[in-house]
Each structure stands twice: as structure tokens, then as C-alpha cells.
Design a protein around this motif. Structure first.
Motif, mmCIF file in Angstrom:
data_model
loop_
_atom_site.group_PDB
_atom_site.id
_atom_site.type_symbol
_atom_site.label_atom_id
_atom_site.label_comp_id
_atom_site.label_asym_id
_atom_site.label_seq_id
_atom_site.Cartn_x
_atom_site.Cartn_y
_atom_site.Cartn_z
ATOM 1 N N ASP A 1 -8.889 -8.859 3.848
ATOM 2 C CA ASP A 1 -8.911 -7.485 4.305
ATOM 3 C C ASP A 1 -7.714 -6.778 3.932
ATOM 4 O O ASP A 1 -7.854 -5.644 3.177
ATOM 5 N N GLU B 1 -6.616 1.016 -2.595
ATOM 6 C CA GLU B 1 -5.575 2.290 -2.540
ATOM 7 C C GLU B 1 -4.883 2.285 -3.992
ATOM 8 O O GLU B 1 -4.934 3.448 -4.469
ATOM 9 N N ASN C 1 -7.651 -3.644 1.213
ATOM 10 C CA ASN C 1 -7.090 -2.370 1.352
ATOM 11 C C ASN C 1 -5.958 -2.131 0.181
ATOM 12 O O ASN C 1 -5.885 -0.830 0.012
ATOM 13 N N ARG D 1 0.815 -1.317 -0.012
ATOM 14 C CA ARG D 1 -0.012 0.025 0.119
ATOM 15 C C ARG D 1 0.819 1.375 0.016
ATOM 16 O O ARG D 1 0.141 2.448 -0.464
#
Length: 431
Positions: free
Chosen positions: A209, A217, A213, A130
Motif C-alpha cells: 500500500d 503520487e 501510494n 510522497r
């Protein structure tokens, strides 16, 4: 596994997970990227090919060579003899980011003997990825890093990993290999046995999860880049799209990545990191003369919170911000009131602004395009509250698709362009 690999395995496992967790991402050739390269090399020994020696040996690849020999010996009728092996050396072929995995069920025992290499480093990578830069300048470079990891986990490999993570029967050959692997890792091994006793089943679904995420992003940064494009960038992107490049190519790359993620962590078929919001068609003239706060709110980025027609954030929009599902952007700030009466800009001639407003109002009233209004600018001659401006924005929705707005006459840039065109015409006529 060969004895060399068994000895090296604990230290290598600890190095990979530590470097992935703490290595700097925004430094070229850092320990993070070195760990990724080594990790992927360890995950895919099936990429090793044997070639004839041409002089000096390549003993740095001997570990993977021995693994290839063992798999060939177990699963195939032919295996190179020690005499023939001395005339061969192992070469690891680095696959392209979009190249399909060559994994076959013949390598199941190798996956079992390195099971946690396919789980723990992947979990760490998804969280750290990320931090990669997915803006326009570094989009392809960052996507290549993610693609290199995702391509390893083919449907067959995912099926094998899920099967190995299930509780095997006593005496099962694969279970023995996994237990030996966990014993070899020693204190570095995750406490999977205790979690299984507590009713927690280990599988790749645990990474949903972290996967979501990361994909969120990527999509957010991509949509932000698209939303901040000016007119010329949008035109260039459309031209590139005709040749399969530009933003269309990036969107296709993201779609392919999401498709692979569905396989790895078993997302539903209709999964989207961020739901797509359809934009309202503003008509041909809305963007030039009659743009309202409502249009701005509906034309804002897809990841902005829910807003009222006046541009204020609703109660649901506040909840979206608090939950982290939406984010505010300076580009989403809307103009309250009638944009035609905004204060004079630095590139406008103030005297001409007032005259253009007077003439615009007379034309709009004469052709019944608008109601009579005072030709006064906000902030200078008229002081209005936010509620009054919001109410004025709502009243603009009753206006048709077109009205006269001659403020372009007050723009000094337009006069410079007119002067240049006039000079060119005169020069052509006097030749």
C-alpha cells in the motif's frame, strides 16, 4: 557483528527511524536527508573498499572495515593480517542512484544481524517520500532520493530478507542471529513474535500500500506536468525526446522505478499505479474551430474522474473522487455550449467579434456546414441554463470536422502581427 556495531546499533536504529519520520523534507541538508545517507551507508557495507594509507589513518571507517574483514575471513580463504591491516584503511564508495547493487549471498549473516534496518526505515521512507516534489523543477532531484533507496533492494537481497522473515527451525544459525539482533534493539524492536503467533506473516509484501501510494503520487505529478505544457513546451519536449531527454526520459525513469517496485513488494507483472487512458484523435481541425466539451473531457488528464459527453461528472466519477482514485483539476473544467459564441475576450475587438460571427454563419449555411443560428454571444445577449448549453454541446457532435469560424479576425494580437509583417515587407521593398 563487531562489538562496536552491536553497542551502537540500538541508538542508531532509533535515530534513523525518528529522523525519517519527523525530519523536514523541504529543507536542504535537514535531519531527514542526513538519516537517509547514514541509513544507506549502514545497509550496504559491501560498498566498502580497502585502500593503502597515505599518512594519517581514516579511523572513522573502522567499523565497516572490521565488518569487511569478518565477512572475508568467513567466506574466503584469505584475510588481511593485523600487520597488513595497519597499512590499509576502509573507504565507502557511494553508488550512483542507477547503479546496480553489489549484494551477494555471502552477506546474508550481516543482513540477519541488521534485519529490521531493512524493514522499518523503508516503511517510513515510503510514506514520507510522497512529500517530495516531483514537479518539473525538482523531478530529477526527488527521483534520485527514491532511486538511491530502491536500488539497494536487489532481487537477491529481497529473497534473503523474505527468507529471514520466515519462521526458522529451532537451532537454525540465521534464526539465532536474528533473535540476537532483536534482543539488541530492546524496546525499539517491533513486536514481530506476537504478530507471528496471531498468524500474521512478516514480509516485504506488507509495504504494498505504501509503495503504491508513492508511485501513484509520482505518476500523478508527472502527468499533471505534461498536461499543463503549452505548445512551445510540448515542442521542446519532443525535440529533447529525440536525444533521450525530456518527458520521454522521465517516463523511462518512472517505468524503471515501477519495475524495481514489482521486485520489492511483488506487484503483478501488469501492475500500473494509474491505468493509462487512451486519448481520442480529434482530427486536424477540431482544435482550431470545432472543439467540443466531449473532446475536452476525453483530452483531459488521465487522472480526472469519469465524465459525460457534456462534461458533467457521472455517478461513477463521484465514486472515484470519494475513493481517492481520481482527482479534480481546474484544467478539466469544460466550456458548455458552442465556443464560437463565447463572450468577447479582453484581447478581442467586440465590434469585429459580432461581424465575424455574422459572416461565419452565412458561410456555414451557404456551404451546408451548419444550421442557421443567431449571431449572439453568451452572457451578453443570450441567457441560457446549464442544461440548454449542455444540449447545445451535444448537438455540436453532429457537425463535421470543419466549419468556418472567423473570430480570429477580431483578435487584436493577430492585427498587431499583420501590421509588423506589413512593415517588414514595405521596408524590404523600399530598400
Amino acid at each position: 557483528l563487531p562489538s562496536i556495531q552491536t553497542i551502537v546499533q540500538p541508538s542508531l536504529y532509533n535515530y534513523i527511524r525518528t529522523a525519517l519520520r519527523y525530519g523536514p523534507i523541504h529543507v536542504a541538508n535537514s535531519s531527514f536527508y542526513a538519516a537517509v545517507d547514514l541509513w544507506l551507508l549502514w545497509l550496504e557495507p559491501w560498498n566498502v573498499v580497502q585502500r593503502k594509507k597515505a599518512g594519517a589513518t581514516a579511523q572513522a571507517k573502522e567499523i565497516f572495515h572490521s565488518v569487511s574483514d569478518r565477512v572475508t575471513h568467513i567466506n574466503g580463504p584469505t584475510s588481511p593480517t593485523s600487520r597488513n591491516r595497519t597499512q590499509m584503511y576502509a573507504v565507502n564508495t557511494v553508488p550512483r542512484p542507477n547503479q546496480p547493487s553489489k549484494y551477494t549471498p555471502a552477506w546474508e549473516s550481516y543482513v540477519a544481524a541488521n534485519l529490521h534496518f531493512y524493514l522499518v526505515p523503508l516503511s517510513i521512507f515510503l510514506r514520507r517520500a510522497r512529500e517530495l516534489e516531483f514537479s518539473k523543477a525538482d523531478f530529477q532531484k526527488s527521483m534520485n532520493h527514491v532511486q538511491r533507496v530502491f536500488r539497494v533492494f536487489s532481487p537477491q537481497l529481497v529473497k534473503t530478507i523474505d527468507a529471514l522473515l520466515k519462521v526458522q527451525k529451532e537451532g537454525d544459525g540465521m534464526r539465532k542471529i536474528v533473535e540476537k539482533h532483536e534482543d539488541s534493539l530492546g524496546e525499539f524492536c517491533p513486536l514481530r513474535s506476537k504478530e507471528i503467533e496471531n498468524g500474521m506473516m512478516w514480509n516485504l509484501d506488507m509495504l504494498k500500500d505504501s509503495m503504491h501510494n508513492l508511485l501513484e503520487e509520482i505518476v500523478l505529478q508527472h502527468r499533471k506536468t505534461i498536461g499543463e505544457q503549452d505548445f512551445f513546451e510540448r515542442m521542446g519536449s519532443r525535440i529533447e525526446g529525440l536525444f533521450g531527454e525530456g518527458s520521454k526520459a522521465e517516463e523511462a525513469l518512472i517505468s524503471k522505478l515501477i519495475k524495481t517496485a514489482r521486485v520489492i513488494v511483488k506487484f503483478p507483472n501488469d501492475y500500473e499505479p494509474i491505468p493509462t487512458v487512451k486519448r481520442k484523435d480529434k482530427g486536424m481541425f477540431r482544435g482550431f474551430s470545432n472543439l467540443t466539451a466531449t473532446d475536452n473531457a476525453q483530452d483531459s488528464s488521465n487522472y480526472s474522474p469519469e465524465r459525460e459527453s457534456t462534461g458533467f461528472i457521472t455517478k461513477k466519477g463521484r465514486e472515484q473522487i470519494l475513493n481517492g482514485t481520481r482527482m479534480c483539476n481546474a484544467m478539466d473544467v469544460n466550456f458548455l455550449g458552442d465556443p464560437m459564441y463565447s463572450r468577447a475576450k479582453s484581447h478581442e475587438i467586440k465590434l469585429l467579434v459580432k461581424w465575424s460571427l455574422v459572416l461565419s454563419n452565412k458561410l456555414n449555411v451557404y456551404f451546408k456546414l451548419d444550421t442557421p443560428r443567431q449571431s449572439k454571444l453568451y452572457g451578453e445577449e443570450v441567457t441560457s441554463t446549464a442544461e440548454q448549453l449542455a444540449k447545445e454541446s451535444e448537438e455540436m457532435n453532429k457537425i463535421g470536422l470543419f466549419r468556418f469560424n472567423l473570430r480570429w479576425v477580431a483578435d487584436s494580437r493577430n492585427w498587431v502581427m499583420i501590421y509588423i509583417i506589413w512593415k517588414i515587407i514595405c521596408w524590404k521593398l523600399l530598400r
